[in-house]
Write a protein that holds these residues in place. Structure first.
Motif, PDB file in Angstrom:
ATOM      1  N   THR A   1      60.774  19.144  69.686  1.00  0.00           N
ATOM      2  CA  THR A   1      61.708  18.017  69.667  1.00  0.00           C
ATOM      3  C   THR A   1      60.964  16.704  69.872  1.00  0.00           C
ATOM      4  O   THR A   1      61.172  15.737  69.135  1.00  0.00           O
ATOM      5  CB  THR A   1      62.788  18.191  70.763  1.00  0.00           C
ATOM      6  N   THR A   2      60.094  16.666  70.852  1.00  0.00           N
ATOM      7  CA  THR A   2      59.343  15.452  71.153  1.00  0.00           C
ATOM      8  C   THR A   2      58.449  15.052  69.981  1.00  0.00           C
ATOM      9  O   THR A   2      58.378  13.877  69.615  1.00  0.00           O
ATOM     10  CB  THR A   2      58.485  15.658  72.422  1.00  0.00           C
ATOM     11  N   ILE A   3      57.793  16.019  69.388  1.00  0.00           N
ATOM     12  CA  ILE A   3      56.911  15.745  68.254  1.00  0.00           C
ATOM     13  C   ILE A   3      57.704  15.223  67.065  1.00  0.00           C
ATOM     14  O   ILE A   3      57.307  14.251  66.422  1.00  0.00           O
ATOM     15  CB  ILE A   3      56.086  17.001  67.886  1.00  0.00           C
ATOM     16  N   GLU A   4      58.832  15.845  66.773  1.00  0.00           N
ATOM     17  CA  GLU A   4      59.642  15.417  65.626  1.00  0.00           C
ATOM     18  C   GLU A   4      60.161  13.993  65.829  1.00  0.00           C
ATOM     19  O   GLU A   4      60.146  13.177  64.907  1.00  0.00           O
ATOM     20  CB  GLU A   4      60.804  16.389  65.404  1.00  0.00           C
ATOM     21  N   CYS A   5      60.602  13.669  67.030  1.00  0.00           N
ATOM     22  CA  CYS A   5      61.066  12.312  67.330  1.00  0.00           C
ATOM     23  C   CYS A   5      59.901  11.330  67.230  1.00  0.00           C
ATOM     24  O   CYS A   5      60.028  10.247  66.656  1.00  0.00           O
ATOM     25  CB  CYS A   5      61.712  12.265  68.703  1.00  0.00           C
TER      26      CYS A   5
ATOM     27  N   ASP B   1      50.540   0.999  82.127  1.00  0.00           N
ATOM     28  CA  ASP B   1      49.946  -0.264  81.677  1.00  0.00           C
ATOM     29  C   ASP B   1      49.945  -0.350  80.153  1.00  0.00           C
ATOM     30  O   ASP B   1      49.529   0.587  79.467  1.00  0.00           O
ATOM     31  CB  ASP B   1      48.505  -0.407  82.179  1.00  0.00           C
ATOM     32  N   GLY B   2      50.414  -1.444  79.636  1.00  0.00           N
ATOM     33  CA  GLY B   2      50.407  -1.665  78.197  1.00  0.00           C
ATOM     34  C   GLY B   2      51.604  -1.111  77.451  1.00  0.00           C
ATOM     35  O   GLY B   2      51.747  -1.319  76.254  1.00  0.00           O
ATOM     36  N   ILE B   3      52.473  -0.381  78.135  1.00  0.00           N
ATOM     37  CA  ILE B   3      53.665   0.144  77.476  1.00  0.00           C
ATOM     38  C   ILE B   3      54.681  -0.983  77.351  1.00  0.00           C
ATOM     39  O   ILE B   3      54.963  -1.690  78.310  1.00  0.00           O
ATOM     40  CB  ILE B   3      54.246   1.352  78.243  1.00  0.00           C
ATOM     41  N   ASP B   4      55.207  -1.143  76.137  1.00  0.00           N
ATOM     42  CA  ASP B   4      56.135  -2.237  75.848  1.00  0.00           C
ATOM     43  C   ASP B   4      57.596  -1.844  75.956  1.00  0.00           C
ATOM     44  O   ASP B   4      58.440  -2.681  76.278  1.00  0.00           O
ATOM     45  CB  ASP B   4      55.888  -2.762  74.422  1.00  0.00           C
ATOM     46  N   ILE B   5      57.906  -0.605  75.652  1.00  0.00           N
ATOM     47  CA  ILE B   5      59.309  -0.192  75.582  1.00  0.00           C
ATOM     48  C   ILE B   5      59.433   1.301  75.869  1.00  0.00           C
ATOM     49  O   ILE B   5      58.516   2.069  75.561  1.00  0.00           O
ATOM     50  CB  ILE B   5      59.898  -0.544  74.206  1.00  0.00           C
ATOM     51  N   ILE B   6      60.537   1.685  76.476  1.00  0.00           N
ATOM     52  CA  ILE B   6      60.819   3.088  76.786  1.00  0.00           C
ATOM     53  C   ILE B   6      61.946   3.569  75.878  1.00  0.00           C
ATOM     54  O   ILE B   6      62.987   2.913  75.771  1.00  0.00           O
ATOM     55  CB  ILE B   6      61.235   3.255  78.268  1.00  0.00           C
ATOM     56  N   ILE B   7      61.723   4.720  75.239  1.00  0.00           N
ATOM     57  CA  ILE B   7      62.751   5.319  74.388  1.00  0.00           C
ATOM     58  C   ILE B   7      63.017   6.748  74.869  1.00  0.00           C
ATOM     59  O   ILE B   7      62.126   7.601  74.805  1.00  0.00           O
ATOM     60  CB  ILE B   7      62.316   5.363  72.909  1.00  0.00           C
ATOM     61  N   PRO B   8      64.222   7.017  75.350  1.00  0.00           N
ATOM     62  CA  PRO B   8      64.563   8.402  75.706  1.00  0.00           C
ATOM     63  C   PRO B   8      64.874   9.205  74.444  1.00  0.00           C
ATOM     64  O   PRO B   8      65.411   8.664  73.476  1.00  0.00           O
ATOM     65  CB  PRO B   8      65.810   8.253  76.582  1.00  0.00           C
ATOM     66  N   ILE B   9      64.536  10.484  74.438  1.00  0.00           N
ATOM     67  CA  ILE B   9      64.882  11.357  73.311  1.00  0.00           C
ATOM     68  C   ILE B   9      66.413  11.364  73.212  1.00  0.00           C
ATOM     69  O   ILE B   9      67.103  11.709  74.173  1.00  0.00           O
ATOM     70  CB  ILE B   9      64.381  12.799  73.537  1.00  0.00           C
TER      71      ILE B   9
ATOM     72  N   GLY C   1      78.388  15.068  78.655  1.00  0.00           N
ATOM     73  CA  GLY C   1      78.783  13.927  79.477  1.00  0.00           C
ATOM     74  C   GLY C   1      77.630  13.009  79.847  1.00  0.00           C
ATOM     75  O   GLY C   1      77.840  11.960  80.435  1.00  0.00           O
ATOM     76  N   PHE C   2      76.399  13.391  79.516  1.00  0.00           N
ATOM     77  CA  PHE C   2      75.228  12.588  79.862  1.00  0.00           C
ATOM     78  C   PHE C   2      74.031  13.082  79.065  1.00  0.00           C
ATOM     79  O   PHE C   2      74.061  14.155  78.483  1.00  0.00           O
ATOM     80  CB  PHE C   2      74.921  12.670  81.356  1.00  0.00           C
ATOM     81  N   ASN C   3      72.983  12.264  79.062  1.00  0.00           N
ATOM     82  CA  ASN C   3      71.706  12.646  78.475  1.00  0.00           C
ATOM     83  C   ASN C   3      70.669  12.553  79.592  1.00  0.00           C
ATOM     84  O   ASN C   3      70.406  11.467  80.119  1.00  0.00           O
ATOM     85  CB  ASN C   3      71.352  11.700  77.317  1.00  0.00           C
ATOM     86  N   GLN C   4      70.081  13.690  79.948  1.00  0.00           N
ATOM     87  CA  GLN C   4      69.105  13.715  81.041  1.00  0.00           C
ATOM     88  C   GLN C   4      67.947  12.757  80.789  1.00  0.00           C
ATOM     89  O   GLN C   4      67.465  12.104  81.719  1.00  0.00           O
ATOM     90  CB  GLN C   4      68.517  15.135  81.219  1.00  0.00           C
ATOM     91  N   SER C   5      67.499  12.658  79.547  1.00  0.00           N
ATOM     92  CA  SER C   5      66.374  11.781  79.222  1.00  0.00           C
ATOM     93  C   SER C   5      66.717  10.314  79.477  1.00  0.00           C
ATOM     94  O   SER C   5      65.845   9.532  79.864  1.00  0.00           O
ATOM     95  CB  SER C   5      65.936  11.973  77.771  1.00  0.00           C
ATOM     96  N   ASP C   6      67.988   9.942  79.272  1.00  0.00           N
ATOM     97  CA  ASP C   6      68.423   8.573  79.583  1.00  0.00           C
ATOM     98  C   ASP C   6      68.234   8.267  81.064  1.00  0.00           C
ATOM     99  O   ASP C   6      67.735   7.199  81.428  1.00  0.00           O
ATOM    100  CB  ASP C   6      69.909   8.368  79.244  1.00  0.00           C
ATOM    101  N   TYR C   7      68.642   9.209  81.911  1.00  0.00           N
ATOM    102  CA  TYR C   7      68.512   8.995  83.356  1.00  0.00           C
ATOM    103  C   TYR C   7      67.055   8.872  83.787  1.00  0.00           C
ATOM    104  O   TYR C   7      66.706   8.032  84.609  1.00  0.00           O
ATOM    105  CB  TYR C   7      69.188  10.125  84.140  1.00  0.00           C
ATOM    106  N   ILE C   8      66.204   9.717  83.219  1.00  0.00           N
ATOM    107  CA  ILE C   8      64.775   9.655  83.555  1.00  0.00           C
ATOM    108  C   ILE C   8      64.194   8.320  83.100  1.00  0.00           C
ATOM    109  O   ILE C   8      63.469   7.653  83.842  1.00  0.00           O
ATOM    110  CB  ILE C   8      64.019  10.839  82.919  1.00  0.00           C
ATOM    111  N   ALA C   9      64.542   7.914  81.865  1.00  0.00           N
ATOM    112  CA  ALA C   9      64.049   6.640  81.329  1.00  0.00           C
ATOM    113  C   ALA C   9      64.496   5.465  82.192  1.00  0.00           C
ATOM    114  O   ALA C   9      63.709   4.554  82.478  1.00  0.00           O
ATOM    115  CB  ALA C   9      64.531   6.459  79.890  1.00  0.00           C
TER     116      ALA C   9
END
Length: 138
Positions: free
Chosen positions: A100-104, A7-15, A26-34
């Motif tokens: 990684t998550t913190i730096e992003c 609730d309230g989330i406006d946008i999803i950004i994969p790492i 060949g892929f980014n796992q975070s993209d698939y999850i997002a």
């Protein structure tokens, strides 16, 4: 869905991965999850907001401090106007130390009017709590 987490989330950004790493994998796992989260929630994914600025060594065999140094300056906020005043969901495939998550997240927060929530498919570390505490002290 029986949760109010989204609730309230406006946008999803994969790492993001560096383009060289993504080409070799060949892929980014975070993209698939997002994209999966987007399908369920209807929240838009935007991969143009933050980019991997430099090619970093793999984090897997590094210790906490090495991981933090390895990803320093690894991300660039390229479309700050897209996150201004928004609640962003940052998606990572696995969190070990959180470096990684913190730096992003820090890069996205350079735009002062942003709220960030984080979601990951897996947590594989034991030192995340100390990284989290260090971030709160900054």
């Amino acid at each position: 869905m029986d949760t109010d987490f989204f609730d309230g989330i406006d946008i999803i950004i994969p790492i993001p991965l560096h383009w060289r790493r993504q080409m070799s994998r060949g892929f980014n796992q975070s993209d698939y999850i997002a994209e999966g989260i987007s399908e369920v929630t209807g929240i838009k994914v935007d991969k143009s907001i933050v980019k991997r600025a430099n090619y970093t060594e793999k984090q897997a065999l590094k210790h906490l401090e090495e991981r933090k140094r390895n990803v320093e300056g690894a991300f660039r906020l390229v479309c700050p106007e897209k996150v201004s005043g928004k609640h962003v969901l940052l998606v990572d495939d696995v969190i070990t130390t959180g470096s990684t998550t913190i730096e992003c997240g820090k890069e996205i927060c350079k735009n002062n009017d942003v709220k960030i929530s984080i979601i990951s498919l897996n947590y594989a570390g034991e030192k995340f709590t100390s990284v989290q505490a260090n971030m709160e002290d900054d």
